[in-house]
Each structure stands twice: as C-alpha cells, then as structure tokens.
Design a protein around this motif. Structure first.
Motif, PDB file in Angstrom:
ATOM      1  N   ARG A 147      -7.317   7.536   1.543  1.00  0.00           N
ATOM      2  CA  ARG A 147      -6.084   7.426   2.314  1.00  0.00           C
ATOM      3  C   ARG A 147      -6.014   8.525   3.351  1.00  0.00           C
ATOM      4  O   ARG A 147      -5.765   9.669   3.038  1.00  0.00           O
ATOM      5  CB  ARG A 147      -4.874   7.539   1.395  1.00  0.00           C
ATOM      6  CG  ARG A 147      -4.585   6.213   0.756  1.00  0.00           C
ATOM      7  CD  ARG A 147      -3.506   6.319  -0.245  1.00  0.00           C
ATOM      8  NE  ARG A 147      -3.370   5.010  -0.870  1.00  0.00           N
ATOM      9  CZ  ARG A 147      -2.288   4.264  -0.745  1.00  0.00           C
ATOM     10  NH1 ARG A 147      -1.257   4.706  -0.069  1.00  0.00           N
ATOM     11  NH2 ARG A 147      -2.223   3.098  -1.312  1.00  0.00           N
ATOM     12  N   VAL A 149       0.855 -16.870  -9.375  1.00  0.00           N
ATOM     13  CA  VAL A 149      -0.442 -16.293  -9.088  1.00  0.00           C
ATOM     14  C   VAL A 149      -1.549 -16.816  -9.994  1.00  0.00           C
ATOM     15  O   VAL A 149      -2.709 -16.750  -9.680  1.00  0.00           O
ATOM     16  CB  VAL A 149      -0.388 -14.751  -9.202  1.00  0.00           C
ATOM     17  CG1 VAL A 149      -1.721 -14.134  -8.896  1.00  0.00           C
ATOM     18  CG2 VAL A 149       0.679 -14.233  -8.272  1.00  0.00           C
ATOM     19  N   GLY A 185      -4.236 -19.001 -11.784  1.00  0.00           N
ATOM     20  CA  GLY A 185      -5.158 -20.102 -11.451  1.00  0.00           C
ATOM     21  C   GLY A 185      -4.915 -20.755 -10.130  1.00  0.00           C
ATOM     22  O   GLY A 185      -4.807 -21.880  -9.970  1.00  0.00           O
ATOM     23  N   ARG A 196       1.287   3.468   8.780  1.00  0.00           N
ATOM     24  CA  ARG A 196       1.846   2.491   7.849  1.00  0.00           C
ATOM     25  C   ARG A 196       3.351   2.676   7.737  1.00  0.00           C
ATOM     26  O   ARG A 196       4.135   1.747   7.900  1.00  0.00           O
ATOM     27  CB  ARG A 196       1.190   2.654   6.475  1.00  0.00           C
ATOM     28  CG  ARG A 196       1.798   1.771   5.413  1.00  0.00           C
ATOM     29  CD  ARG A 196       1.485   2.271   4.023  1.00  0.00           C
ATOM     30  NE  ARG A 196       0.057   2.377   3.781  1.00  0.00           N
ATOM     31  CZ  ARG A 196      -0.713   1.339   3.424  1.00  0.00           C
ATOM     32  NH1 ARG A 196      -0.168   0.163   3.271  1.00  0.00           N
ATOM     33  NH2 ARG A 196      -2.004   1.513   3.219  1.00  0.00           N
ATOM     34  N   GLU A 203      -1.685   6.556   6.961  1.00  0.00           N
ATOM     35  CA  GLU A 203      -0.446   6.514   6.195  1.00  0.00           C
ATOM     36  C   GLU A 203       0.757   6.654   7.114  1.00  0.00           C
ATOM     37  O   GLU A 203       1.764   5.988   6.934  1.00  0.00           O
ATOM     38  CB  GLU A 203      -0.439   7.639   5.146  1.00  0.00           C
ATOM     39  CG  GLU A 203      -1.300   7.339   3.953  1.00  0.00           C
ATOM     40  CD  GLU A 203      -1.038   5.956   3.406  1.00  0.00           C
ATOM     41  OE1 GLU A 203      -1.900   5.083   3.547  1.00  0.00           O
ATOM     42  OE2 GLU A 203       0.054   5.726   2.853  1.00  0.00           O
ATOM     43  N   MET A 220     -11.542   2.685  -1.772  1.00  0.00           N
ATOM     44  CA  MET A 220     -10.534   2.433  -0.761  1.00  0.00           C
ATOM     45  C   MET A 220      -9.223   3.119  -1.129  1.00  0.00           C
ATOM     46  O   MET A 220      -8.523   3.627  -0.282  1.00  0.00           O
ATOM     47  CB  MET A 220     -10.317   0.915  -0.667  1.00  0.00           C
ATOM     48  CG  MET A 220      -9.513   0.514   0.533  1.00  0.00           C
ATOM     49  SD  MET A 220      -9.524  -1.273   0.736  1.00  0.00           S
ATOM     50  CE  MET A 220      -8.550  -1.792  -0.655  1.00  0.00           C
ATOM     51  N   GLY A 226       0.799  -1.217   0.000  1.00  0.00           N
ATOM     52  CA  GLY A 226       0.000   0.000   0.000  1.00  0.00           C
ATOM     53  C   GLY A 226       0.833   1.269   0.000  1.00  0.00           C
ATOM     54  O   GLY A 226       0.301   2.363  -0.119  1.00  0.00           O
ATOM     55  N   LEU A 276      -1.224  -9.232  -8.953  1.00  0.00           N
ATOM     56  CA  LEU A 276      -2.649  -9.532  -9.027  1.00  0.00           C
ATOM     57  C   LEU A 276      -3.315  -8.621 -10.051  1.00  0.00           C
ATOM     58  O   LEU A 276      -3.011  -7.433 -10.114  1.00  0.00           O
ATOM     59  CB  LEU A 276      -3.313  -9.321  -7.658  1.00  0.00           C
ATOM     60  CG  LEU A 276      -2.935 -10.314  -6.559  1.00  0.00           C
ATOM     61  CD1 LEU A 276      -3.659  -9.956  -5.281  1.00  0.00           C
ATOM     62  CD2 LEU A 276      -3.272 -11.731  -6.983  1.00  0.00           C
ATOM     63  N   MET A 295      -6.591 -15.759  -4.352  1.00  0.00           N
ATOM     64  CA  MET A 295      -5.718 -15.584  -5.505  1.00  0.00           C
ATOM     65  C   MET A 295      -4.243 -15.698  -5.113  1.00  0.00           C
ATOM     66  O   MET A 295      -3.388 -16.000  -5.935  1.00  0.00           O
ATOM     67  CB  MET A 295      -5.973 -14.228  -6.159  1.00  0.00           C
ATOM     68  CG  MET A 295      -7.270 -14.239  -6.953  1.00  0.00           C
ATOM     69  SD  MET A 295      -7.720 -12.642  -7.563  1.00  0.00           S
ATOM     70  CE  MET A 295      -6.534 -12.407  -8.841  1.00  0.00           C
ATOM     71  N   TYR A 320     -13.372  -4.026   3.394  1.00  0.00           N
ATOM     72  CA  TYR A 320     -11.964  -4.410   3.213  1.00  0.00           C
ATOM     73  C   TYR A 320     -11.705  -5.869   3.519  1.00  0.00           C
ATOM     74  O   TYR A 320     -11.092  -6.597   2.751  1.00  0.00           O
ATOM     75  CB  TYR A 320     -11.095  -3.505   4.095  1.00  0.00           C
ATOM     76  CG  TYR A 320      -9.616  -3.710   3.886  1.00  0.00           C
ATOM     77  CD1 TYR A 320      -8.790  -4.095   4.931  1.00  0.00           C
ATOM     78  CD2 TYR A 320      -9.030  -3.517   2.639  1.00  0.00           C
ATOM     79  CE1 TYR A 320      -7.441  -4.274   4.751  1.00  0.00           C
ATOM     80  CE2 TYR A 320      -7.677  -3.686   2.444  1.00  0.00           C
ATOM     81  CZ  TYR A 320      -6.898  -4.065   3.504  1.00  0.00           C
ATOM     82  OH  TYR A 320      -5.553  -4.248   3.318  1.00  0.00           O
ATOM     83  N   GLU A 340     -14.570  -2.749  -5.389  1.00  0.00           N
ATOM     84  CA  GLU A 340     -14.669  -1.424  -4.783  1.00  0.00           C
ATOM     85  C   GLU A 340     -15.946  -0.707  -5.231  1.00  0.00           C
ATOM     86  O   GLU A 340     -16.621  -0.064  -4.439  1.00  0.00           O
ATOM     87  CB  GLU A 340     -13.433  -0.612  -5.135  1.00  0.00           C
ATOM     88  CG  GLU A 340     -13.249   0.548  -4.173  1.00  0.00           C
ATOM     89  CD  GLU A 340     -12.175   1.490  -4.650  1.00  0.00           C
ATOM     90  OE1 GLU A 340     -11.281   1.006  -5.379  1.00  0.00           O
ATOM     91  OE2 GLU A 340     -12.246   2.674  -4.315  1.00  0.00           O
TER      92      GLU A 340
END
Lengths: 470, 315, 285
Positions: free
Chosen positions: C5, C283, C285, C13, C10, C1, B115, B201, B227, B216, B210
């Motif tokens: 922010r 990633v 399947g 984070r 932030e 989303m 993020g 992804l 996934m 979330y 979204e």
C-alpha cells in the motif's frame, strides 16, 4: 439483535400512533367559533350535529385566508367545513377521480373556466339557477358580467358562483420607465417615448432594450447580475397557453374557430411571436410558471411581464421591498387583450349535503366574505367591491392596487367569448395545449409543426370538429 | 441460533410420521404460500383483468365512462401514436445510460471502499442518505439546484468559469439532467450491494493468487468478477426494472419537458390515464408494456430461475 | 498486494471517496441548510450562504400544515406493511426455496406482477377500496379511501413479490443439514422454520425489510390517488407547500429534513445487517 429490532419497530409504531392521534386533520387551526354572537340563528349547535362539508380547493395562501372566513360561516350555520388544499397542478385530476368514482368526497369543488363545461356536461355538478332565484342576497348581478358568463354559465344554466379571478393584465417596473437616463436612451434607439407598452411591438422593443448583461448599466448603475426584458411562463405547464392567449386574441384569433377546428394560422403567428421573445427572458423561462416569473421579478431580474395574472399583484408589489428603488405598476395588457377567467365554486352532484354546500358557496362568494378576502390579498369578481373606494384606497395598495385595472380589463374584454370555454372537451384541450405548444418554445419542433400536431390532437380528442355550446 | 439441547422424540412416532410426511409435505408447502398468493392473486389479477377488459373498450372517464367493445381499435391507436413511441425511445435511452453509469460507477466506488481501512461504517451510512430521503422530495430540491437563475450548480460552474447549461430547459440536456439525478440516487445503492458482495468473498483464492504473483487485473478478470456475477446480475436486474418504470423523478423535475424530451412511458401513461382520463389508451399501453417486459424478463431471468429450481430441487 | 500500500495511492483512494461522499451528501446538506433560512434569503441570486438561521420554517411545517400527521401516517403505513410483508414473504419464500412449489413458473409469475405500470392499476384500486370502505368490515379495519389501511394493503402487495424473490435466495443458502438434524431431533416443520431457519436468515430479513421500508416511505402515486386528507403521507404532503404565493421552499426543506430522520434511524440500526444479509445467496456458486 433481532429482539432489539422488534423493539425498535414497536416503539416506532407506537410513536406514529401517538403522533397521529395528536395531530388533527387540516382544519385544526380553525378556532372554535365559541366567541361569536350571531349563533342566535342556529341556537345551540353541538359539534356532533354539525353537517360535514368538504371543500377541495387550491392549496396555499387563499386557503389560509379562507380558514378565517370558514370560521365565520360555521358561526352562523350548523356546519363543519373541512378545507382540503390541493396543489393547482393536481386539483383537476383529484376532483375528477372522486366524481368518476361517485364518492361524494368533496361537496364543494373548484373548477377552472376551461373545465366547467366538462363537469357540467358529465353531470358532475349541480345547477345553481334555482338557488339564486330563491336567495336574492346572492346578488348574482354584482359579478362582473364577462366573468359571470365565462366562469359560471354553460348551456343556458348557471353552475356555481365565482371564487376569485386570475384575469390577466400586465406588471412592469415603472421605476425603470421613469428613469431619465433610460428614457433618453430608449427615445434615441426606438424613436418614441418609453412608457408602459400598449402594443406588442412596443412590448418587444422594451424587452429588447432592457435585456442586459452583468456590468452593463441600468438606471446609471452597473448590473451585478444579468437582467432581462421580460418574464415568460414557458414551462411545460398549462400557463404557457394562458400567456399565448393574449397574443392570439389580439389578432382576432381564438383557440377554436367557430366551426370547432383549431385556428392554425393565428396560433402559429402567436407562437412565433412568443418564441421570438424568449431571448429576452431568463433561461429558466422554459421551466417555470407564475412562481418562477414572480421569483424573478422579486429578485430584480426582469423588467416586465407579458399578459400576467393580476391576482399575483400582492407578490409583484413585494418587489418594492426586495429591490431597492423599485416601483411596480399594473396595467391592462398590450392591445387590451389578455387571458381571462376565474375559479368556479360548484357543488358536486354526489354530495350528501347539497343544501348546506350551496349555502357555503353562496357565503364564500358573497359580498361580506369577498370584501374580507380582498383585503387579505384575494382578487374578487364582484364589481361593487372592485369599485369600492375604501377597499381600493391607497392604503390598501399592496393588496388591491390592481382592482382599477381589473375593472378596465372587464370593460375591454366584455365581448370576448373564447370558444375554448364553451366546449365540453375544454378540459382535455386545455391539458393538451401546454405540452404541445411548449415543444415549439423549447425548440424541439418548429412553431408550424407544433400547431399542426395540436390540430391533429384536438381532432382526436373531439373525434372531429369540437362542439361549441355558447 | 439453534439451541443445543434438543430432546429426542419417542420412537413410537417414527414410522407413522414417515408415511404422513410424504403427503403433507405438499400440503405444508402450499399452506405456506397461501396467504401471500391469495393477496397477490386478488390484488394483482383483478386489476390485470380490469385493464385487459378496458383495453378492448371505449373508455373515456369524463365522456361516458366505460362503454362498449371496440375490438383492437385501442391497440391500433396506441401503436400508431408517435408520442407513444417517442416515450418508449426516451425510456430505453434513459434506462440504458442510467443503469450503465450507475453500475459502472457503483462497482468502481465499491472497490475503492473495499480497499479502505477506516470509517467504513460511516461511509456506508452516508451513502444511504439519498435513498433515505424520498425522491419526490429531493427531486424538488434538485429542480431548485438545477435552476439557471437560482440554482447552485450553475453558480459553482460560473465560479469555475465553466459553461452553465440550461439543465431543465435545454432539449439536449434535460434527459441527462434526469439521468444525473437518478445516478446520484442509486449509485450508492449499487455500490453498497457490490461492496457487500466483495466483503463476503472467500479469502483463500485471493491469497493463493497473490502467492502465485498474479497481476491485479488478471485477478479481477478471472477471480473477482466471475465470483461477483450473481451480485452484479441481481443489481442490474433490479435497477433495470425500476428504470423502465421511471415516473417520480420526471414528475418532479421536468414534468416530461422540455417539449417531450423527458417523457418516459409511465409519465405518458399517467397523462393519458389521469389527466385525459382515457383509461382505454392507458390500459392498452400498460398491457403492451407489461407484455414487452415479461418477454424480456423471460429471456434475462431464465438462467436465474433455472438456478433457483436447481437448488431447490437438489435434495 | 495487500502489503504494497503506497501512501500516494491511499491518498488518491481516500480523495476519490471524499469526492464521492461530498457529491452524495451535498444536495441533502443544502436542503438542511435551506430549512433554516428565512424566506427572503432563499430565492435570491447569487445564492446566500451567510444568513440568520431561523426556526420559522419548522414551525410552519409542523404547526400550520399538519406535517406531523403526514409523518405519523407514513411511519404507520411503512412499518405495518413491511411487517406484514416480512411475515408472508418468509413463509412463501421458504416454501419456494425448500419445496419448489410450482417449479420456477409460479415464482416467475409473482415477479411479473411487479412489472405492471402502477398508473393502469390505480383506478381499479381506487374502485376496490371505495367499495371495501363502504362495508362494515372496511369501516372496522380502517380500510377504504383516505384510510391508512388502504395504503398498508397496497404497499404490502407491491413489496410482496420483490420480498419473496429476495428471500428465496437467502433461504436457499441455509444449509439443509441443520434443518435435517433438527427434524431428526423431533422438531416438526414449523418449529424448524421458526427456531432454526429464521434466526439464520435474520440478516436477509433485515435487508428485505430495509428495501420494503424505503419503498413504502418513498411511494407517491398510490398515496396520491388513495388519500385525500386524513391519510396523507409525506410524499404527497410536501406538495401542500406549493401555494399560490409560490413554492414555500423553506417549509419544504424543513419538512423534508424532518422526514429523513426516521429513515436514517432505521438505516443506521439495520445497516450492519445489510452486509451479511446481502451476501447470502448472492455470492455462492
């Protein structure tokens, strides 16, 4: 993208090849003995004609000191000696695997006292008796008798010559013992004078007395960090057994009784006493061997040791530089009993040049080399050097200040013949003692349980009682 | 990148080529794997047979070398050796906790970084640092850092007024000290892999979610993690295999101590094989270990292998 | 989303990321710091942060202990073995991916060879290399005890199963249409592999290469057993600072710092491939 990567790879491969061709194997720092005159004995000895000999030995200070002595040897013999330094904890494994594989990679090997019997029994090394008879200049009788016996003799034969000895004594901070404030306080608490301990009870009292916390007083000054009464090598190494030996032998006990079984009663007693001392040692005692104890001493954290390797004296005496006001003393261990032994230099049976190898062994353990070695901080086994007034003079105190004590130790212990050094399973037992006994020191088991486990393990190793061949 | 100018072949070669193709496909495929298989076969099978052979004999390298058959005697000795079982327990404990912590923390960190908007490259480069220095070397430093007298960790803990454990000397703490070291070493690895997975992804499902206003955690549960399953699976398998074989960290940090509390299977094996030179016990233990891991792998990897075969077979 | 922010979130984070980075980098920073400390400032309590920096440790590490040789050996062995592994593994993995040789069983077998504890295998290896080293071929190629060739082969064998396994999934992700169209346009299978598939798989190859390098660089046990002096690698060479005078932490730190540098270079160069590479086959399947 991909091309850049390939380029990078090629550049690095090139760099590594350049690096490796520039750097030489270990002996590069040895100067070519071109300047030495005594090359007369060998005449013109060209490099290509030199017989190569590899010597596996403990890495470190002694190896560095040795390069000088090796150069002297190469000056008088047409030989090229390669000194292969190996860490102490790996020396045994590395040497055995080369012996088992019969590679002859190491012509001269270093063996601990407890390992000698195993190597001899397996035919890994060559007997030295004939060589000694043919070369009286070796002066075998000059080696301290007790060490000559324990370090080099097995089943009536001599298996090499001693390199140095790590025989144990005692180190203490005499400045603490001589301080009037401390003396007064000690006399008041324990009823006798504070001095270098001669019994284990005194040692324990001193340890208890000097274990103090930050802020308490020491020599009239408040402490800035915790202080401990004694250092202990209680880590999962072989050395814990070395320390326990002092206690064990002072009771009259031994690791193996004469019938080849483990001396459960005395070992348990020694182990219990040892565990009882742990509160007076720094917490990291459970993780260290001699390195850690010397670091603690030099950092001013401990007042004394238990039975400790006298050859570490140059390290111990350094405390006088690092701790203001410190004065170091060395003495015999309490009860005059401590671990004894040395490193044997032997010649591998698979060696391609046994004659030259034996010459080398004789040279390194010979008087000339050992004298120089002592002045560089090594601990010799030769009585003539240990009692030499010039070598043991006050000027050389930081290097040889422990020699007088060593002579006394040899005298006190002259009738000690631990069965551990005379059984062909000695090496295996030696490697079992550490982990098994340390479990009790760490509190994982009780002392009784640990020693019982030891008895079971040793019986498995020897497949019954262990043969003792004195 | 494939070049755009591909020349067309001569038609005369089309038909006979088709016939040769059916046969030489197999040859071709076999030829490709041959060099690798030869090397693997020789250097992996020979030691395996050697170990099997030795496990049925008396083999004390410093007492007579490799000798005669003793049947299942070694197996019996090993299976009744309480130190052996203790090392198995230690290994399992270590594996479960170390892998769980590494994976959970790694996933958490990966999400955090995913993020983030700045300095991603720098962060990735810093994260690879622990692995770039050999564990045998950093392990030595951690031993120094963990020391109760000279180490930095207890120094900082003391400054903060927190208790200062005897990291490497306390029988209840030592294994955790090893686990913490392992987490330090490998959590970045896990994070990097999961991060890569996250960044690959496809965006559409998330944008759709979204727009739908999905909360979330629901998105996480129903979309992200399913996934990510293959990535997570890969990372867990890799770390588990390595954790089961833990040796370097133990050798350097604790040597199996204090007591036997950090003696993993491979360290015990090392002592039996290279300190006591009982190659019979060492080989037997190794084979038992191999057997156990193969059986476990069969169960765990079956889905993965089916996946492989299915995709390879789909032509 | 993505739009919502909030600044405090932030900050939180980045705060946590910073803590994680500090925790990750701190021991190495301390290691580098120690490498510049004079010997008397290292094993002291309380720890010393202010000191007069010195290059003595580096001088000791390089000049008096042959560390340059160890680094050279490690570089050589790691690079060469990785190179060989990539070539062999690419070929084999392609074959497994496209033609599924031996079903999943052969692949499983290959993976299990990695599970054998190294210690039990070390003695047979010792004997094999002792014998090969005695032959003329061994002499010529530099394969034998205490020769780098022995380590190159050992590390190749170790990394091969893992590399094959990893690359199979990378290859499976490359769309067959490209290969089919190349075939239709006249390329034979080898050319398809070389010109079409490998370039597409380059990120996957880079990732595999990184892991193989890391493994070879850090390996201890085989380097310990199979080398004595001339072929010693970094991980074994570090122990040469464990002396009878004590562990020389200063030179250990210097040696460790020096040996991080090549690995760092590799990783920095290759890390941008890692993202793309790791996503191949992971990633879908």
């Amino acid at each position: 993208m991909k091309r850049n990567f390939k380029l990078l790879v090629f550049i690095l491969l090139l760099a590594s090849m350049l690096l490796t061709s520039c750097a030489q194997p270990t002996q590069a720092p040895v100067e070519e003995p071109a300047a030495e005159e005594p090359a007369a004995a060998t005449g013109e000895c060209k490099d290509e004609d030199r017989v190569p000999i590899a010597w596996s030995t403990i890495e470190g200070f002694y190896t560095i000191a040795m390069t000088e002595l090796v150069a002297d040897f190469e000056a008088t013999h047409c030989v090229k000696v390669q000194v292969v330094g190996i860490d102490n904890s790996q020396l045994y494994d590395k040497q055995v695997i080369e012996m088992v594989g019969k590679t002859g990679a190491y012509d001269v090997v270093n063996l601990e006292t407890a390992e000698k019997a195993e190597f001899a029994e397996n035919g890994f090394i060559l007997p030295f008796d004939d060589y000694i008879k043919a070369h009286p200049e070796v002066d075998y009788a000059d080696v301290a008798p007790i060490l000559a016996d324990m370090t080099t003799q097995y089943k009536g034969k001599i298996w090499g010559l001693p390199y140095y000895t790590y025989t144990a004594g005692y180190f203490g901070r005499c400045d603490l013992f001589e301080d009037p404030t401390e003396q007064a306080a000690f006399k008041e608490k324990y009823g006798y004078d504070l001095a270098i301990p001669t019994t284990w009870q005194q040692h324990r009292d001193i340890s208890e007395f000097f274990t103090r916390k930050t802020g308490d007083m020491l020599k009239g000054e408040p402490l800035t960090k915790d202080f401990y009464g004694t250092g202990l090598q209680a880590g999962r190494f072989q050395e814990i057994q070395d320390e326990l030996s002092a206690f064990l032998w002072s009771y009259g006990g031994d690791w193996l009784k004469d019938d080849g079984t483990v001396d459960v009663e005395n070992i348990t007693k020694a182990l219990k006493w040892y565990i009882d001392l742990l509160p007076f040692a720094p917490p990291n005692a459970l993780t260290v061997n001699y390195n850690g104890v010397m670091d603690s001493m030099q950092d001013g954290q401990i007042a004394q040791t238990v039975g400790f390797f006298l050859d570490q004296w140059p390290n111990a005496v350094n405390t006088e530089k690092t701790v203001p006001g410190a004065k170091m003393c060395n003495a015999e261990a309490p009860e005059n009993k401590a671990y004894i032994g040395g490193f044997l230099m032997a010649v591998s049976a698979a060696s391609k040049h046994p004659n030259e190898a034996m010459d080398f062994v004789a040279y390194i353990s010979g008087k000339e080399a050992q004298s120089k070695f002592s002045l560089m901080g090594g601990t010799t086994t030769r009585m003539s050097i240990l009692t030499d007034p010039e070598i043991t003079s006050e000027a050389n105190r930081t290097k040889t200040g422990h020699f007088a004590t060593l002579v006394k130790v040899f005298e006190s212990m002259k009738d000690t013949r631990s069965n551990l050094f005379y059984t062909p399973f000695g090496a295996k037992i030696y490697n079992t003692l550490g982990p098994t006994l340390q479990a009790a020191a760490a509190g994982e088991k009780t002392a009784e349980q640990a020693v019982l486990d030891l008895a079971v393990e040793v019986e498995k190793i020897c497949d019954g009682p262990c043969p003792i061949n004195k | 990148m494939p070049s755009t100018s591909m020349s067309a072949p001569q038609d005369s070669r089309a038909e006979p080529k088709k016939q040769r193709r059916a046969m030489s496909d197999t040859w071709f495929s076999v030829l490709l794997i041959l060099p690798a298989m030869i090397i693997i076969a020789f250097f992996a099978l020979y030691p395996l047979f050697y170990a099997i052979n030795v496990s049925f004999r008396l083999a004390d390298l410093t007492h007579g070398g490799i000798q005669g058959f003793v049947g299942l005697e070694n197996y019996r000795t090993v299976l009744f050796d309480k130190f052996f079982w203790q090392s198995v327990g230690t290994t399992l404990f270590f594996t479960v906790f170390a892998v769980a912590i590494e994976v959970i923390l790694g996933i958490f960190v990966a999400f955090l970084i995913n993020g983030a908007t700045v300095a991603k490259g720098l962060i990735r480069s810093l994260l690879i640092l622990p692995l770039a220095t050999a564990p045998a070397v950093t392990g030595l430093f951690w031993r120094y850092l963990y020391d109760t007298q000279f180490g930095l960790y207890n120094y900082f803990l003391k400054l903060a007024g927190l208790p200062q454990p005897n990291w490497l000397g306390d029988i209840d703490v030592a294994l955790w000290a090893v686990i913490i070291f392992d987490v330090w070493l490998w959590m970045p690895f896990v994070a990097l892999i999961v991060l890569a997975g996250l960044q690959a992804l496809p965006k559409e499902p998330f944008e759709a979610a979204e727009l739908d206003g999905a909360p979330y955690f629901r998105v996480l549960r129903k979309l992200t993690f399913p996934m990510l399953k293959p990535v997570l699976f890969l990372v867990i398998v890799l770390r588990t295999i390595d954790a089961l074989r833990l040796y370097d960290a133990v050798a350097v940090l604790t040597r199996g101590g204090p007591g036997s509390t950090t003696e993993t299977m491979t360290y015990y094996l090392y002592r039996q094989g290279l300190v006591f030179f009982r190659m019979d016990y060492a080989s037997t233990m190794a084979l038992l270990f191999l057997y156990a891991v193969v059986v476990a792998a069969l169960f765990a990897l079956r889905p993965l292998l089916n996946m492989f075969s299915a995709r390879a077979g789909a032509r | 989303m993505l739009e919502r922010r909030k600044a405090p979130v932030e900050m939180l984070r980045y705060g946590i990321i910073l803590i994680v980075l500090l925790w990750t980098v701190f021991p190495i920073a301390w290691l580098i710091l120690t490498s510049f400390k004079p010997a008397n400032d290292i094993m002291v309590t309380p720890p010393r942060f202010l000191f007069k920096p010195t290059l003595d440790n580096y001088i000791h590490a390089i000049a008096r202990s042959n560390f340059a040789l160890f680094i050279g050996n490690t570089l050589y062995v790691s690079l060469l073995s990785t190179f060989i592994v990539i070539i062999l593994a690419s070929l084999a993995a392609y074959s497994f991916a496209r033609y599924n040789v031996g079903g999943g069983n052969l692949l499983f077998f290959i993976l299990t060879t990695k599970m054998m504890p190294a210690i039990a295998v070390v003695l047979p290896f010792f004997l094999i290399f002792r014998d090969i080293g005695a032959t003329p071929i061994g002499e010529a190629l530099g394969i034998g005890l205490d020769k780098r060739g022995a380590l190159v082969i050992s590390y190749t064998i170790f990394n091969l199963p893992f590399a094959i396994w990893l690359m199979v999934s990378f290859f499976q992700d490359i769309s067959r249409e490209l290969e089919e169209s190349a075939r239709l346009n006249g390329y034979n299978r080898l050319q398809v592999l070389w010109k079409v598939v490998l370039p597409l798989a380059a990120p996957g190859i880079a990732v595999t290469a990184i892991f193989c390098l890391i493994f070879a660089w850090n390996e201890f046990l085989f380097a310990y057993i199979l080398t004595r002096d001339a072929a010693r690698t970094i991980t074994v060479g570090v122990e040469s600072f464990f002396t009878l005078r004590g562990i020389l932490w200063g030179p250990v730190a210097a040696a460790a710092t020096i040996s991080v540098v090549p690995m760092l270079i590799f990783v920095l160069v290759l890390q941008r491939y890692m993202v793309r590479g790791l996503t191949f086959g992971a990633v879908r399947g």
